[in-house]
Design an enzyme around this catalytic site. Structure first.
Site, PDB file in Angstrom:
ATOM      1  N   GLY A  50      32.896 -21.064  52.802  1.00  0.00           N
ATOM      2  CA  GLY A  50      32.201 -19.996  52.090  1.00  0.00           C
ATOM      3  C   GLY A  50      32.426 -18.622  52.682  1.00  0.00           C
ATOM      4  CB  CYS A  51      33.542 -17.355  55.880  1.00  0.00           C
ATOM      5  SG  CYS A  51      31.921 -17.521  56.599  1.00  0.00           S
ATOM      6  CD  GLN A  52      36.938 -11.276  51.990  1.00  0.00           C
ATOM      7  OE1 GLN A  52      35.799 -10.835  52.039  1.00  0.00           O
ATOM      8  NE2 GLN A  52      37.956 -10.541  51.608  1.00  0.00           N
TER       9      GLN A  52
END
Length: 140
Positions: A50-52
């Site tokens: 879920g992290c860029q």
């Protein structure tokens, strides 16, 4: 120190800065002090979904307290995870699970992040709490 005391300390530190450019620089500096994850844990299993950016987190428990190490391939993200680790590391799992994270709103962090970074922040908190839940289960 308790989680709340650490959070209040962070709120006070961020209040010293005039603008967000200075706060971003402070976060980058905090990222440089992050307890770095051992290279053996820089794997898919330790990446926060879920992290860029890529963010790796590892947790272990010592004397019934959870300790975190982490790294990121982006300086701002590294600063964000450094703040979270400062708050949650060396704390009892139950305290991490029950911790309120409204200090993030009090320092204005969420509103100054892009939507993808804000989602990443939520994912980081979720993952740290999941580690705490796993360790709390072991204690019971």
């Amino acid at each position: 120190m308790t989680i709340e005391e650490i959070q209040n300390e962070i709120i006070d530190e961020f209040a010293m800065f005039e603008d967000w450019e200075e706060r971003y620089q402070y976060m980058i500096d905090l990222g440089k002090t992050l307890p770095l994850i051992d290279e053996q844990f820089k794997t898919e299993d330790h990446i926060i979904k879920g992290c860029q950016s890529k963010v790796w987190v590892h947790a272990d428990m010592d004397n019934e307290k959870v300790n975190f190490t982490a790294d990121s391939d982006a300086v701002i993200t590294k600063g964000i995870i450094a703040i979270l680790i400062r708050v949650f590391s060396n704390q009892h799992p139950k305290d991490i699970i029950e911790a309120n994270t409204d200090f993030i709103d009090k320092i204005g962090l969420k509103e100054h992040l892009s939507p993808t970074r804000a989602n990443g922040l939520v994912s980081m908190i979720k993952q740290l709490k999941l580690y705490a839940i796993a360790y709390q289960t072991q204690l019971n």
